[in-house]
Design a protein around this motif. Structure first.
Motif, mmCIF file in Angstrom:
data_model
loop_
_atom_site.group_PDB
_atom_site.id
_atom_site.type_symbol
_atom_site.label_atom_id
_atom_site.label_comp_id
_atom_site.label_asym_id
_atom_site.label_seq_id
_atom_site.Cartn_x
_atom_site.Cartn_y
_atom_site.Cartn_z
ATOM 1 N N ALA A 1 53.329 43.625 88.384
ATOM 2 C CA ALA A 1 52.751 42.781 87.335
ATOM 3 C C ALA A 1 52.584 43.565 86.041
ATOM 4 N N VAL A 2 52.101 44.800 86.129
ATOM 5 C CA VAL A 2 51.911 45.642 84.942
ATOM 6 C C VAL A 2 53.256 45.903 84.259
ATOM 7 N N LEU A 3 54.247 46.310 85.020
ATOM 8 C CA LEU A 3 55.586 46.563 84.469
ATOM 9 C C LEU A 3 56.183 45.303 83.851
ATOM 10 N N ALA A 4 56.021 44.172 84.538
ATOM 11 C CA ALA A 4 56.579 42.914 84.046
ATOM 12 C C ALA A 4 55.903 42.479 82.756
ATOM 13 N N CYS A 5 54.592 42.611 82.665
ATOM 14 C CA CYS A 5 53.875 42.239 81.441
ATOM 15 C C CYS A 5 54.309 43.105 80.261
ATOM 16 N N LEU A 6 54.554 44.362 80.507
ATOM 17 C CA LEU A 6 55.058 45.241 79.450
ATOM 18 C C LEU A 6 56.466 44.821 79.023
ATOM 19 N N ALA A 7 57.307 44.477 79.981
ATOM 20 C CA ALA A 7 58.672 44.039 79.659
ATOM 21 C C ALA A 7 58.671 42.781 78.809
ATOM 22 N N VAL A 8 57.781 41.856 79.085
ATOM 23 C CA VAL A 8 57.704 40.615 78.304
ATOM 24 C C VAL A 8 57.312 40.923 76.858
ATOM 25 N N SER A 9 56.521 41.966 76.621
ATOM 26 C CA SER A 9 56.067 42.315 75.271
ATOM 27 C C SER A 9 57.132 42.992 74.415
ATOM 28 N N LEU A 10 58.069 43.684 75.032
ATOM 29 C CA LEU A 10 59.033 44.481 74.259
ATOM 30 C C LEU A 10 59.810 43.700 73.201
ATOM 31 N N PRO A 11 60.340 42.507 73.497
ATOM 32 C CA PRO A 11 61.065 41.791 72.436
ATOM 33 C C PRO A 11 60.192 41.455 71.232
#
Length: 190
Positions: free
Chosen positions: A74-84
């Motif tokens: 969940a932590v990794l996925a939430c960070l990935a969503v923020s990158l764009p």
């Protein structure tokens, strides 16, 4: 009879606020040849690539959530969503935003869904899971219903400034799930 020109669909709100992205006002301008814009083709490509990225990321997220735990995924996925969002805020350019949103962003969204559903399955008793999943879906629906008009309203307010401040605000807001997951979400399994 004038043909329907889907102006809302043709260009996302960020295009008018970024000085280095030319805005096309209607579909005929996109086909005129001289306009550089976030075109229908780019939207279709982003949606297609995003679907593929989500299809690949979902099962991978399931395997990782079983192996590493729900919280790290969940932590990794939430960070990935923020990158764009940070790419758009920093560059104000679709050439970086679109590929990141289609791959990392959509893959991250799929991973968030998988990790979230697995987390609920771990912490909510079986007889209350349907209710918990319903609350999750209603929350997402309300966010979508309120977020889009709010974003459009803010874009209209800030359009005159031609600054990236709206995108910085969105990027920072997109970090809230990451911060919550990283600092306050306990692991669901022993």
């Amino acid at each position: 009879i004038k043909p329907f020109e889907p102006a809302i669909m043709e260009v996302p709100p960020h295009v008018s606020m970024c000085p280095n992205i030319t805005r096309a006002r209607n579909a005929s301008a996109l086909t005129a040849g001289g306009v550089q814009s976030y075109s229908f083709e780019a939207q279709a490509a982003r949606s297609s690539v995003g679907g593929i990225a989500g299809t690949v990321a979902g099962p991978v997220a399931g395997i990782l959530a079983d192996r590493w735990g729900r919280r790290p995924v969940a932590v990794l996925a939430c960070l990935a969503v923020s990158l764009p969002f940070f790419a758009l805020a920093a560059s104000c350019d679709n050439s970086l935003f679109v590929p990141l949103a289609a791959t990392v962003g959509e893959g991250g969204r799929a991973m968030v869904r998988v990790a979230s559903y697995a987390y609920v399955a771990d912490v909510v008793p079986r007889e209350r899971r349907t209710e918990a999943y319903g609350v999750m879906l209603v929350t997402c629906t309300v966010a979508l219903m309120l977020g889009s008009p709010l974003g459009g309203y803010l874009a209209t307010l800030w359009e005159e400034s031609r600054s990236g401040s709206l995108f910085y605000a969105c990027a920072l807001a997109s970090l809230l799930p990451f911060v919550f997951s990283a600092l306050a979400l306990p692991e669901s399994r022993a």
